[in-house]
Structure formats: structure tokens, C-alpha cells
Design a protein around this motif. Structure first.
Motif, PDB file in Angstrom:
ATOM      1  N   LEU A  98       0.841  -1.187   0.000  1.00  0.00           N
ATOM      2  CA  LEU A  98       0.000   0.000   0.000  1.00  0.00           C
ATOM      3  C   LEU A  98       0.881   1.243   0.000  1.00  0.00           C
ATOM      4  O   LEU A  98       1.907   1.278   0.674  1.00  0.00           O
ATOM      5  CB  LEU A  98      -0.897   0.020   1.231  1.00  0.00           C
ATOM      6  N   ASN A  99       0.449   2.232  -0.725  1.00  0.00           N
ATOM      7  CA  ASN A  99       1.189   3.484  -0.657  1.00  0.00           C
ATOM      8  C   ASN A  99       0.774   4.237   0.611  1.00  0.00           C
ATOM      9  O   ASN A  99      -0.133   3.844   1.330  1.00  0.00           O
ATOM     10  CB  ASN A  99       0.978   4.316  -1.928  1.00  0.00           C
ATOM     11  N   PHE A 100       1.439   5.327   0.869  1.00  0.00           N
ATOM     12  CA  PHE A 100       1.230   6.068   2.111  1.00  0.00           C
ATOM     13  C   PHE A 100      -0.203   6.603   2.209  1.00  0.00           C
ATOM     14  O   PHE A 100      -0.809   6.577   3.278  1.00  0.00           O
ATOM     15  CB  PHE A 100       2.243   7.211   2.215  1.00  0.00           C
ATOM     16  N   LYS A 101      -0.764   7.035   1.093  1.00  0.00           N
ATOM     17  CA  LYS A 101      -2.127   7.568   1.095  1.00  0.00           C
ATOM     18  C   LYS A 101      -3.142   6.485   1.483  1.00  0.00           C
ATOM     19  O   LYS A 101      -4.071   6.739   2.253  1.00  0.00           O
ATOM     20  CB  LYS A 101      -2.459   8.129  -0.286  1.00  0.00           C
ATOM     21  N   ASP A 102      -2.964   5.261   0.954  1.00  0.00           N
ATOM     22  CA  ASP A 102      -3.863   4.165   1.307  1.00  0.00           C
ATOM     23  C   ASP A 102      -3.728   3.775   2.778  1.00  0.00           C
ATOM     24  O   ASP A 102      -4.703   3.428   3.433  1.00  0.00           O
ATOM     25  CB  ASP A 102      -3.594   2.942   0.431  1.00  0.00           C
ATOM     26  N   LYS A 103      -2.498   3.819   3.291  1.00  0.00           N
ATOM     27  CA  LYS A 103      -2.296   3.501   4.703  1.00  0.00           C
ATOM     28  C   LYS A 103      -2.991   4.510   5.608  1.00  0.00           C
ATOM     29  O   LYS A 103      -3.620   4.147   6.596  1.00  0.00           O
ATOM     30  CB  LYS A 103      -0.803   3.467   5.034  1.00  0.00           C
ATOM     31  N   ILE A 104      -2.890   5.787   5.268  1.00  0.00           N
ATOM     32  CA  ILE A 104      -3.558   6.837   6.051  1.00  0.00           C
ATOM     33  C   ILE A 104      -5.071   6.681   5.961  1.00  0.00           C
ATOM     34  O   ILE A 104      -5.784   6.815   6.964  1.00  0.00           O
ATOM     35  CB  ILE A 104      -3.131   8.239   5.561  1.00  0.00           C
ATOM     36  N   GLN A 105      -5.582   6.352   4.775  1.00  0.00           N
ATOM     37  CA  GLN A 105      -7.021   6.179   4.613  1.00  0.00           C
ATOM     38  C   GLN A 105      -7.527   5.000   5.436  1.00  0.00           C
ATOM     39  O   GLN A 105      -8.564   5.084   6.087  1.00  0.00           O
ATOM     40  CB  GLN A 105      -7.372   5.983   3.138  1.00  0.00           C
ATOM     41  N   ASN A 106      -6.809   3.881   5.436  1.00  0.00           N
ATOM     42  CA  ASN A 106      -7.205   2.729   6.239  1.00  0.00           C
ATOM     43  C   ASN A 106      -7.118   3.031   7.728  1.00  0.00           C
ATOM     44  O   ASN A 106      -7.946   2.572   8.513  1.00  0.00           O
ATOM     45  CB  ASN A 106      -6.345   1.515   5.893  1.00  0.00           C
ATOM     46  N   PHE A 107      -6.110   3.783   8.137  1.00  0.00           N
ATOM     47  CA  PHE A 107      -5.967   4.163   9.543  1.00  0.00           C
ATOM     48  C   PHE A 107      -7.124   5.044   9.988  1.00  0.00           C
ATOM     49  O   PHE A 107      -7.712   4.828  11.042  1.00  0.00           O
ATOM     50  CB  PHE A 107      -4.631   4.888   9.754  1.00  0.00           C
TER      51      PHE A 107
END
Length: 166
Positions: A98-107
């Protein structure tokens, strides 16, 4: 959720409460301490599950419109049609990284303000009971477990009924 399913879930909650109170009565531990611990744990866990459901529902509906699907997934449709249109999801990112944007969205999807508030109510209930000296470990864990058992039984009943009708 159909009205019939809501009634089943409510009756399941009542049966679990009656079972807990009956078990407590037969073990001679039916007192204010156990009742308060059970109820606070049960309803704060219920609040967590309800908030999680609405949060994930909102996210799925938002992603449905984002990827321009024609209809919302079947889990959120109140009345099922026999000839449903099959939705094919687009493959957005084939690799598992996952890129950083996807990680932030999941968080942010998991830790929303209302969900943190619900977990805070669970912890505040525990601290309130503990400081007043009326905390019962068995009843508190029983309240959390009773709700989870209710949800599992309800999911199995709905799945069995859905498979039976279609």
C-alpha cells in the motif's frame, strides 16, 4: 435490515440477558455489582459495533460512487431482487504494497472520532465500576462475550434464512 430481522435480534438480546440473570441467580451472585458490570459492558460493546457498522457502510457507499458502480453492494440493500446485477470490481492496485495515502485512509477508517468515543465509553465504564468498587470481572467479560455471541448467532440465522429463501 428487515423489521423481522430486527425483532429476531432484539429477542436474541433479551434471551441472552435472561440467560445471564438466570445463571447469576443459580450461582447466588445476582446482585447490583454483577448487573451493572454486565449492562455497562454489553451496551458499550453494542455501541462500538453499531458505530463500526455505520462507519464501514458510509465508506463502502462512498467507494461505490467513487468507482462509479451502478448499484450499492447487496449488504446494504433492504429488499433483495432475484435477478441482481453482478458487479465486477476494478483492480486499482494489484500489488500488495500500500502506498502512504492508502495507509492513512485505512488508519482513519478504523480510528474515527465516534469509534474512539465508543471505546472511551467502554474504558470509562470499566474505570467507573473499578473506582466505585462494584466491578465484577465475570460479569464484565460476560457482557462483552454475550454481545459477540448474539451477533454470531444472528449472522448464522440470517445467512441460513437467506440461503433457504433463494
Amino acid at each position: 435490515m428487515k423489521t423481522k430481522d430486527k425483532k429476531k435480534l432484539f429477542l436474541l438480546f433479551i434471551m441472552v440477558h435472561i440467560f445471564f440473570y438466570g445463571l447469576s441467580f443459580f450461582t447466588h451472585s445476582l446482585n447490583q455489582k454483577n448487573i451493572l458490570s454486565f449492562e455497562i459492558a454489553f451496551f458499550s460493546s453494542l455501541l462500538i459495533i453499531i458505530i463500526s457498522y455505520f462507519n464501514y457502510q458510509k465508506n463502502i457507499v462512498k467507494n461505490t460512487y467513487k468507482y462509479k458502480f451502478d448499484q450499492i453492494p447487496n449488504i446494504f440493500i433492504k429488499n433483495y431482487k432475484k435477478d441482481q446485477k453482478i458487479i465486477k470490481f476494478k483492480k486499482v492496485n494489484d500489488d500488495l504494497k500500500l502506498n502512504f495515502k492508502d495507509k492513512i485512509q485505512n488508519f482513519t477508517l478504523f480510528f474515527t472520532l465516534f469509534k474512539l468515543l465508543a471505546y472511551g465509553i467502554l474504558v470509562a465504564g470499566f474505570l467507573f465500576l473499578n473506582r466505585k468498587g462494584i466491578f465484577s470481572t465475570f460479569a464484565y467479560l460476560g457482557g462483552i462475550s454475550a454481545l459477540l455471541i448474539c451477533i454470531i448467532i444472528f449472522a448464522l440465522c440470517v445467512k441460513y434464512e437467506f440461503n433457504k429463501n433463494y
